[in-house]
Motif scaffolding. Structure first.
Motif, short mmCIF file in Angstrom:
data_model
loop_
_atom_site.label_atom_id
_atom_site.label_comp_id
_atom_site.label_asym_id
_atom_site.label_seq_id
_atom_site.Cartn_x
_atom_site.Cartn_y
_atom_site.Cartn_z
N PHE A 113 22.44 -14.54 30.45
CA PHE A 113 23.16 -15.64 31.08
C PHE A 113 22.17 -16.52 31.84
O PHE A 113 21.04 -16.14 32.12
CB PHE A 113 24.26 -15.13 32.03
N GLY A 114 22.63 -17.72 32.19
CA GLY A 114 21.83 -18.63 33.01
C GLY A 114 20.68 -19.27 32.25
O GLY A 114 20.54 -19.14 31.04
N GLU A 115 19.86 -19.97 33.00
CA GLU A 115 18.70 -20.67 32.45
C GLU A 115 17.43 -20.03 33.00
O GLU A 115 17.06 -20.28 34.16
CB GLU A 115 18.74 -22.15 32.84
N PRO A 116 16.76 -19.20 32.22
CA PRO A 116 15.53 -18.57 32.70
C PRO A 116 14.44 -19.60 33.01
O PRO A 116 14.46 -20.73 32.51
CB PRO A 116 15.12 -17.66 31.54
N LEU A 117 13.50 -19.18 33.81
CA LEU A 117 12.44 -20.06 34.29
C LEU A 117 11.31 -20.16 33.26
O LEU A 117 10.14 -19.90 33.54
CB LEU A 117 11.90 -19.51 35.62
N VAL A 118 11.69 -20.55 32.04
CA VAL A 118 10.72 -20.68 30.95
C VAL A 118 10.20 -22.12 30.92
O VAL A 118 10.98 -23.07 30.99
CB VAL A 118 11.36 -20.33 29.59
N GLY A 119 8.89 -22.27 30.84
CA GLY A 119 8.30 -23.60 30.83
C GLY A 119 8.30 -24.26 32.20
O GLY A 119 8.07 -25.46 32.32
N ARG A 120 8.54 -23.47 33.23
CA ARG A 120 8.54 -23.98 34.60
C ARG A 120 7.82 -23.01 35.51
O ARG A 120 7.91 -21.80 35.33
CB ARG A 120 9.98 -24.18 35.11
N LEU A 121 7.11 -23.54 36.48
CA LEU A 121 6.41 -22.73 37.48
C LEU A 121 7.03 -23.04 38.83
O LEU A 121 7.05 -24.19 39.27
CB LEU A 121 4.92 -23.06 37.49
N LEU A 122 7.56 -22.02 39.49
CA LEU A 122 8.16 -22.18 40.80
C LEU A 122 7.13 -21.83 41.87
O LEU A 122 6.57 -20.73 41.87
CB LEU A 122 9.38 -21.27 40.95
N LEU A 123 6.87 -22.77 42.75
CA LEU A 123 5.91 -22.59 43.84
C LEU A 123 6.67 -22.42 45.15
O LEU A 123 7.56 -23.21 45.46
CB LEU A 123 4.96 -23.79 43.94
N VAL A 124 6.32 -21.40 45.91
CA VAL A 124 7.00 -21.08 47.16
C VAL A 124 6.02 -21.31 48.32
O VAL A 124 4.95 -20.70 48.35
CB VAL A 124 7.49 -19.62 47.17
N ASP A 125 6.40 -22.18 49.23
CA ASP A 125 5.64 -22.43 50.45
C ASP A 125 6.42 -21.81 51.60
O ASP A 125 7.37 -22.39 52.12
CB ASP A 125 5.47 -23.94 50.66
N ALA A 126 6.04 -20.59 51.97
CA ALA A 126 6.78 -19.88 53.01
C ALA A 126 6.59 -20.52 54.38
O ALA A 126 7.50 -20.50 55.22
CB ALA A 126 6.34 -18.41 53.05
N LEU A 127 5.43 -21.11 54.63
CA LEU A 127 5.16 -21.70 55.93
C LEU A 127 6.10 -22.86 56.22
O LEU A 127 6.62 -23.00 57.33
CB LEU A 127 3.70 -22.16 56.00
N GLY A 128 6.34 -23.68 55.20
CA GLY A 128 7.23 -24.84 55.37
C GLY A 128 8.63 -24.62 54.84
O GLY A 128 9.45 -25.54 54.87
N ALA A 129 8.91 -23.41 54.32
CA ALA A 129 10.22 -23.10 53.73
C ALA A 129 10.58 -24.12 52.66
O ALA A 129 11.67 -24.72 52.66
CB ALA A 129 11.31 -23.03 54.80
N ARG A 130 9.65 -24.32 51.72
CA ARG A 130 9.85 -25.30 50.65
C ARG A 130 9.59 -24.66 49.29
O ARG A 130 8.72 -23.81 49.14
CB ARG A 130 8.92 -26.50 50.82
N PHE A 131 10.37 -25.13 48.30
CA PHE A 131 10.19 -24.72 46.92
C PHE A 131 9.82 -25.97 46.10
O PHE A 131 10.39 -27.03 46.32
CB PHE A 131 11.46 -24.10 46.35
N ARG A 132 8.91 -25.78 45.16
CA ARG A 132 8.53 -26.89 44.28
C ARG A 132 8.46 -26.36 42.85
O ARG A 132 8.04 -25.22 42.63
CB ARG A 132 7.17 -27.45 44.71
N GLU A 133 8.86 -27.16 41.90
CA GLU A 133 8.86 -26.73 40.50
C GLU A 133 7.96 -27.65 39.68
O GLU A 133 8.03 -28.88 39.80
CB GLU A 133 10.28 -26.77 39.94
N LEU A 134 7.11 -27.05 38.86
CA LEU A 134 6.22 -27.79 37.97
C LEU A 134 6.56 -27.45 36.53
O LEU A 134 6.83 -26.29 36.20
CB LEU A 134 4.76 -27.45 38.24
#
Length: 256
Positions: free
Chosen positions: A218-239
């Motif tokens: 189920f769902g949309e797996p994170l294929v072809g995408r890189l999830l970046l986690v910035d814990a210091l700023g509580a931010r997520f970025r996707e490439l």
């Protein structure tokens, strides 16, 4: 592992996720019939193993050659103080079976060479790379590409994390080598640079989530995408990450 039904105990144990339309009885049965290999039972592998065992994945194969050290306990939550000195595969197996006695566990307490890694990957439906060094990640990726098995890859250091899914069953999916190439010889480890416990818990939990999506379908797996986690700023970025047709590992796998 070919059971066609869920027992009454399983229906009760997994009732909260069976209520989800995306999982339902069929998805739970897929999890019950699934086998997953977890490479590394440290900060990432701990939440991965705990959540997959609790969710009803039928068989977990645990690979780690290390023993539990007191410095692990700040983040490696599958182990405890009484586990110090034990093999990590044994410490983790004990905890997982206490959570879910219906789980089947396969242990790999020695380092996996090319042949044993290939066999370990071939024996499962999905691989989770929770290791802490570049050479292991490259070896696991190559084995997954060769066997056509999806790979859920996570990494965390200091206050930064990364997550991606590589699925050689999909023609457009990149592999780990497409993204990182030959890497850096000066790669730091957590023992050198430090890491915050909740960060590896977050990345490992996301790895477990991606694995459940792939295994239950189920769902949309994170294929072809890189999830970046910035814990210091509580931010997520996707490439976006594209497959490299000239990749030394997966470049010829979709040539047909």
């Amino acid at each position: 592992m070919g059971e066609a039904m869920l027992t009454d105990d399983e229906l009760l144990r997994y009732s909260r996720q069976i209520l989800l339309a995306q999982v339902d009885i069929e998805g739970q049965l897929r999890l019950k019939r699934s086998r997953a290999l977890i490479v590394g039972l440290g900060g990432l592998g701990s939440p991965v193993a705990l959540y997959l065992a609790a969710a009803g994945v039928g068989e977990l194969h645990l690979a780690d050659f290390d023993t539990v050290d007191i410095t692990n306990l700040q983040r490696q939550i599958v182990h405890d103080t009484a586990s110090v000195g034990q093999r990590k595969v044994d410490s983790a197996a004990s905890r997982l079976l206490a959570i879910n006695p219906q789980l089947h566990v396969q242990r790999y307490p020695q380092g996996l060479d090319a042949d044993s890694l290939a066999a370990a990957v071939a024996a499962v439906d999905l691989v989770l790379d929770c290791s802490d060094n570049f050479s292991t990640r490259q070896a696991v990726n190559a084995a997954c590409v060769a066997a056509g098995k999806p790979l859920v890859s996570g990494a965390a250091i200091r206050l930064e994390g990364q997550l991606a899914v590589f699925d050689p069953r999909q023609a457009q999916s990149p592999c780990y080598h497409c993204l990182y190439g030959h890497g850096s010889e000066a790669e730091l480890t957590c023992s050198e640079a430090g890491v915050l416990g909740p960060l590896v818990g977050l990345v490992g939990s996301l790895q477990a989530l991606e694995a459940l999506k792939l295994l239950a379908g189920f769902g949309e797996p994170l294929v072809g995408r890189l999830l970046l986690v910035d814990a210091l700023g509580a931010r997520f970025r996707e490439l976006r990450v594209r497959r490299d047709p000239a990749c030394a590992v997966c470049g010829n796998t979709h040539a047909q």
